[in-house]
Write an enzyme that holds these catalytic residues in place. Sequence first.
Site, PDB file in Angstrom:
ATOM      1  CE1 TYR A 125      -4.322   1.608   0.740  1.00 27.38           C
ATOM      2  CE2 TYR A 125      -2.827   3.243   1.664  1.00 27.38           C
ATOM      3  CZ  TYR A 125      -4.078   2.892   1.199  1.00 27.38           C
ATOM      4  OH  TYR A 125      -5.086   3.820   1.185  1.00 27.38           O
ATOM      5  CE  LYS A 174      -2.832 -16.218   0.492  1.00 24.94           C
ATOM      6  NZ  LYS A 174      -4.005 -17.105   0.673  1.00 24.94           N
ATOM      7  CG  ASP A 207      -7.224 -16.680   1.938  1.00 27.37           C
ATOM      8  OD1 ASP A 207      -6.257 -16.361   2.644  1.00 27.37           O
ATOM      9  OD2 ASP A 207      -7.282 -17.764   1.332  1.00 27.37           O
ATOM     10  CG  ASP A 231      -7.054   0.107   2.515  1.00 25.09           C
ATOM     11  OD1 ASP A 231      -7.529   1.109   3.072  1.00 25.09           O
ATOM     12  OD2 ASP A 231      -7.224  -0.147   1.314  1.00 25.09           O
ATOM     13  CG  ASP A 235     -12.905   0.279   3.995  1.00 26.61           C
ATOM     14  OD1 ASP A 235     -12.483   0.917   4.981  1.00 26.61           O
ATOM     15  OD2 ASP A 235     -12.995   0.767   2.858  1.00 26.61           O
TER      16      ASP A 235
END
Length: 337
Positions: A125, A174, A207, A231, A235
Amino acid sequence: MAETRVTIIPGDGIGPDIVDATVRVLDALDCGLAYDYAIAGQTALDKGLDLVPQETLDMIGKNPVALKGPITTPVGKGFRSVNVTLRKYFDLFANVRPALSVPGVRSRYDNVDILTVRENIEGIYSGEGQMVSEDGERAELRSVITRKESRRLIRFAYEAARRLGRKKVTVVHKANIMKSTSGLFLDVARSVAKEYDDIEHEEMIVDNCAMQLVMNPHRFDVIVTTNLFGDILSDLCAGLVGGLGLAPGANVGEDKGIFEAVHGSAPDIAGKGVANPTALMLGAAMMLDYLDLNSEAERLRNALRTVVGEGDKVTPDLGGRSSTTEFTDEVIRKLAQ
């Protein structure tokens, strides 16, 4: 009471409307705040200044905290996100996003209370090393994770959990695929977790975390993760409690904090007097906590929860017919009771 100076950045679109409303509420709390106003984003560009003018950076640097309205980053080459600029310039390494159910707000779940702590400086990011080949057929973006930044972010999350009386920290990664970057982050998390035997340590692949949040958000307490994952997941958590209109955020460094609403500038309703200031007011409550004005912060949160829960004086996005001013007036009345 000693005066504490706050840098106020009204922002763009609905920013000035919700910032004015929030300042009114802070004044009603009478907690010794004084304000210095600065500009950034499209408002600054329209005045012929940089997206984040040096004068704004200097003013933020002088004061311990800033309260920021939503800011438009123009689409196009050469414009770096205002948020990314501020985070890197002031070394605001931790992004803190609470997702807390509010009575009276329609959502999929009740009694959700999740705190997401996101690394704010590194990773994909941050936008480092972006390159597109001359023929436009290949694009690259570099992801860098360091042990130093991971350690202070993860320790920050555990310290927040302990301070707030939370019981579990879920480290989201991950590392099964991104063995170098996510692997290093996870390795640091395991090391730091050993220092906090009073807090449960959990590890979850990103995930799977997204799926588990949708299926059973109540199993989560504190989530700590890298920049891009945080991020997205923060949300998602906001969606669990009614959306970004109720989502505050804090960007915190070693000696400074910038507090905000995380939603956009909503230019389609700018100036119409119907913007919902709840998210920024909740961000202001986080700012008060940061300044050790905890009782004032709790008064503000309680007043907001009461007004939204009653539903009589809420803005159209919350199912009501009230204006920004009427909503703010009602919050101030509740503060006075």
